[in-house]
Design a protein around this motif. Sequence first.
Motif, PDB file in Angstrom:
ATOM      1  N   GLU A  56       0.713  -1.501   0.152  1.00 33.11           N
ATOM      2  CA  GLU A  56      -0.105   0.273   0.380  1.00 33.11           C
ATOM      3  C   GLU A  56       1.219   0.874   0.247  1.00 33.11           C
ATOM      4  O   GLU A  56       0.475   2.601  -0.348  1.00 33.11           O
ATOM      5  CB  GLU A  56      -0.924   0.223   1.080  1.00 33.11           C
ATOM      6  CG  GLU A  56      -1.958  -1.077   0.974  1.00 33.11           C
ATOM      7  CD  GLU A  56      -2.824  -1.410   2.335  1.00 33.11           C
ATOM      8  OE1 GLU A  56      -3.033  -0.313   3.005  1.00 33.11           O
ATOM      9  OE2 GLU A  56      -2.990  -2.112   2.840  1.00 33.11           O
ATOM     10  N   ARG A  58       3.190   2.013   1.934  1.00 36.50           N
ATOM     11  CA  ARG A  58       3.423   2.837   3.318  1.00 36.50           C
ATOM     12  C   ARG A  58       4.461   2.403   4.054  1.00 36.50           C
ATOM     13  O   ARG A  58       5.471   1.975   2.962  1.00 36.50           O
ATOM     14  CB  ARG A  58       2.191   2.262   4.920  1.00 36.50           C
ATOM     15  CG  ARG A  58       1.070   2.728   4.361  1.00 36.50           C
ATOM     16  CD  ARG A  58      -0.303   2.008   4.816  1.00 36.50           C
ATOM     17  NE  ARG A  58       0.403   0.400   5.279  1.00 36.50           N
ATOM     18  CZ  ARG A  58      -0.818  -0.359   5.760  1.00 36.50           C
ATOM     19  NH1 ARG A  58      -1.763   0.709   6.909  1.00 36.50           N
ATOM     20  NH2 ARG A  58      -0.750  -2.253   5.548  1.00 36.50           N
ATOM     21  N   SER A 149       1.482   5.981   6.440  1.00 39.28           N
ATOM     22  CA  SER A 149       0.943   6.669   5.743  1.00 39.28           C
ATOM     23  C   SER A 149       1.726   8.201   4.768  1.00 39.28           C
ATOM     24  O   SER A 149       2.374   8.281   6.254  1.00 39.28           O
ATOM     25  CB  SER A 149      -0.483   6.648   4.951  1.00 39.28           C
ATOM     26  OG  SER A 149      -1.088   7.667   5.592  1.00 39.28           O
TER      27      SER A 149
END
Length: 188
Positions: A56, A58, A149
């Motif tokens: 993702e 991150r 994030s």
Amino acid sequence: MDDQQPQRLARTTIYENPWVTLHVDRVRLPGGRIVEAHHVLHFAKEAVASLVEDAEERILLVEAYRYVVGSVQWELPAGGIDPGETAIEAAAREVREESGYTTTGHELAATFEPINGIGDKVHHLVCCRAAGTPGAFDTNEVRAVRWVSQPEIEEMLRCGQIRDGYTLTGLLWWLWRRAGSARPESSA
């Protein structure tokens, strides 16, 4: 001798152990000025920090105990490079020890000297990706592990929550690289 470089005239070793040595040098600067007591920290080992991304995009942070500054701080996984180990091998080992994650796709992103006015410590920044599910990590070094994030990283930087030099350097490098990849290519 290169007359554009400072010249060591004398050296006294004040303290020495397997991790760090403190020297006091007498130095002549290129303009002729003599510094009678230039303190120099020599570090026996280089070190590495790892920018670990997940699917993702991150970044992995570990909450590390920092006795010297009396705090617990969110940082990139990092540590010393053992004799015979490359920066990439050390990065993979440190991530596994501090977070339980294995990593793949290692790339040496940067090498820097953060305290080159007083010490010779060499730091490396390695980028990689997390692989699989995490195992156990060393709770003597790390209190917690978390994925962060880009907006969370920017907020942590804005609020001064990130204070570790490795982590600041690594995250700013990561943000710079992401900003660069987001720019459209110029057409000639």
